[in-house]
Each structure stands twice: as C-alpha cells, then as structure tokens.
Scaffold this motif. Structure first.
Motif, PDB file in Angstrom:
ATOM      1  N   VAL A   1       0.839  -1.191   0.000  1.00 40.72           N
ATOM      2  CA  VAL A   1       0.000   0.000   0.000  1.00 40.72           C
ATOM      3  C   VAL A   1       0.881   1.250   0.000  1.00 40.72           C
ATOM      4  O   VAL A   1       1.868   1.333   0.728  1.00 40.72           O
ATOM      5  CB  VAL A   1      -0.933   0.026   1.239  1.00 40.72           C
ATOM      6  N   ILE A   2       0.470   2.220  -0.807  1.00 43.21           N
ATOM      7  CA  ILE A   2       1.065   3.550  -0.806  1.00 43.21           C
ATOM      8  C   ILE A   2       0.027   4.478  -0.189  1.00 43.21           C
ATOM      9  O   ILE A   2      -1.083   4.586  -0.703  1.00 43.21           O
ATOM     10  CB  ILE A   2       1.381   4.032  -2.238  1.00 43.21           C
ATOM     11  N   ILE A   3       0.359   5.116   0.924  1.00 47.75           N
ATOM     12  CA  ILE A   3      -0.530   6.093   1.547  1.00 47.75           C
ATOM     13  C   ILE A   3       0.042   7.477   1.233  1.00 47.75           C
ATOM     14  O   ILE A   3       1.192   7.761   1.558  1.00 47.75           O
ATOM     15  CB  ILE A   3      -0.597   5.914   3.080  1.00 47.75           C
TER      16      ILE A   3
ATOM     17  N   THR B   1       4.071   0.289  -9.624  1.00 45.78           N
ATOM     18  CA  THR B   1       4.407  -0.635  -8.541  1.00 45.78           C
ATOM     19  C   THR B   1       3.455  -1.824  -8.434  1.00 45.78           C
ATOM     20  O   THR B   1       3.799  -2.838  -7.837  1.00 45.78           O
ATOM     21  CB  THR B   1       4.392   0.090  -7.182  1.00 45.78           C
ATOM     22  N   GLY B   2       2.245  -1.684  -8.982  1.00 47.04           N
ATOM     23  CA  GLY B   2       1.247  -2.745  -8.837  1.00 47.04           C
ATOM     24  C   GLY B   2       0.645  -2.793  -7.447  1.00 47.04           C
ATOM     25  O   GLY B   2       0.044  -3.790  -7.061  1.00 47.04           O
ATOM     26  N   LEU B   3       0.800  -1.699  -6.675  1.00 49.03           N
ATOM     27  CA  LEU B   3       0.295  -1.651  -5.309  1.00 49.03           C
ATOM     28  C   LEU B   3      -0.990  -0.834  -5.238  1.00 49.03           C
ATOM     29  O   LEU B   3      -1.316  -0.072  -6.144  1.00 49.03           O
ATOM     30  CB  LEU B   3       1.334  -1.015  -4.383  1.00 49.03           C
ATOM     31  N   ALA B   4      -1.712  -0.982  -4.155  1.00 50.18           N
ATOM     32  CA  ALA B   4      -2.856  -0.126  -3.873  1.00 50.18           C
ATOM     33  C   ALA B   4      -2.323   1.241  -3.463  1.00 50.18           C
ATOM     34  O   ALA B   4      -1.231   1.347  -2.892  1.00 50.18           O
ATOM     35  CB  ALA B   4      -3.696  -0.720  -2.747  1.00 50.18           C
ATOM     36  N   ALA B   5      -3.095   2.279  -3.754  1.00 46.64           N
ATOM     37  CA  ALA B   5      -2.689   3.631  -3.382  1.00 46.64           C
ATOM     38  C   ALA B   5      -3.885   4.351  -2.769  1.00 46.64           C
ATOM     39  O   ALA B   5      -5.007   4.222  -3.255  1.00 46.64           O
ATOM     40  CB  ALA B   5      -2.181   4.387  -4.608  1.00 46.64           C
ATOM     41  N   ALA B   6      -3.629   5.088  -1.706  1.00 44.51           N
ATOM     42  CA  ALA B   6      -4.705   5.801  -1.013  1.00 44.51           C
ATOM     43  C   ALA B   6      -4.286   7.233  -0.736  1.00 44.51           C
ATOM     44  O   ALA B   6      -3.123   7.506  -0.467  1.00 44.51           O
ATOM     45  CB  ALA B   6      -5.036   5.099   0.302  1.00 44.51           C
ATOM     46  N   MET B   7      -5.269   8.129  -0.797  1.00 49.74           N
ATOM     47  CA  MET B   7      -5.035   9.525  -0.447  1.00 49.74           C
ATOM     48  C   MET B   7      -5.972   9.870   0.705  1.00 49.74           C
ATOM     49  O   MET B   7      -7.174   9.608   0.637  1.00 49.74           O
ATOM     50  CB  MET B   7      -5.283  10.465  -1.629  1.00 49.74           C
TER      51      MET B   7
END
Length: 154
Positions: free
Chosen positions: A65-67, A93-99
């Motif tokens: 995860v990218i926060i 990156t193939g990762l989840a991302a959240a803002m």
C-alpha cells in the motif's frame, strides 16, 4: 554574478508566493481522480477514522500500500495532478494507493492534520489493511511531505 542576473533571480523569488497562488487557481482541486484515471484504476472512497480516504486499486492491498498525504500548504488540495502522480505510482508498482483527506487549516487549527493522519493510519492498521508482513509506505508532497514526517515521528 552580474547585478542584473541577481535582480532577476530576486524578482522570481519575490513573485513566488503570488505565482503559487495563481498556479493553484489555474489547477483544479478535486477529491476524486479524473475519468481517465478511473478507466485504468479501480477507485473507491471510504470513511476511515472519520476522514475520507480515496483508494486506487484497493484490491492490490495484499501486495502493498502507498498512503499519500496531499500538498496544498494546509489550505487547499488535493489537486488533479496529485491524483495523476499517485495513479502513476500505483501503475508502476502494482500496489494499492490511497489519499487521505485530512482537515485543512481553514477548517481546524493545528494539530488537526497530524491527528487525522495518525487516526487513519491507526485504523488501517487495526483493520489489517496495513500489516507488518506487507510492505507499505507513507508519502506526501509539499505540506503533505511535512505531514508524513510528523506522522512518522508520532
């Protein structure tokens, strides 16, 4: 350095705050990513610790995860370009991302923004979205970068 060159450089720095203000007026502040981003990424909104969190590709959270904490001088944001950047990171990156939509200075004075970031991170950890066995990173741009550092320090 020639005097004329020094004056030009000084003139740029003197106009910088005005330039940043004009830039913010010319750039769209938006809580949701563009249609273009939503065509390539799954977007979902949820409330975490009383704050809005926008997710890109949350289904990838088991991989990492990218926060992201947006910039905007604690007075505005996120800007459309921040969603573009976050979507690019998620793609690469193939990762989840959240803002995280933290409270701004106009809504609530310090320490509201760090309190919001900490509360969201704690709840994501308690709900096992952020896990010790899965990589995750806390990032931010501009004021969000400072907020990320404060959050890590806490």
């Amino acid at each position: 350095m020639k005097v004329s060159t020094a004056r030009r450089i000084l003139g740029v720095f003197q106009r910088l705050p005005v330039g940043m203000y004009v830039w913010s007026l010319d750039n769209q502040i938006t809580w949701t990513p563009s249609r273009k981003i939503r065509r390539n990424h799954t977007f979902a909104e949820e409330t975490v610790a009383g704050r809005n969190v926008g997710w890109l590709d949350k289904h990838n959270a088991t991989r990492g995860v990218i926060i992201h904490l947006h910039g905007g001088g604690y007075t505005s944001g996120p800007f459309a370009q921040m969603w573009d950047w976050l979507a690019d990171l998620a793609s690469r990156t193939g990762l989840a991302a959240a803002m995280i939509d933290y409270r701004l200075g106009s809504e609530a004075p310090y320490p509201a923004a760090p309190d919001d970031a900490e509360a969201v991170l704690n709840e994501l950890g308690a709900s096992a979205v952020l896990r010790p066995d899965t990589p995750w990173v806390l990032i931010g741009d501009s004021a969000g970068g400072g907020l990320a550092l404060v959050s890590c320090r806490r």
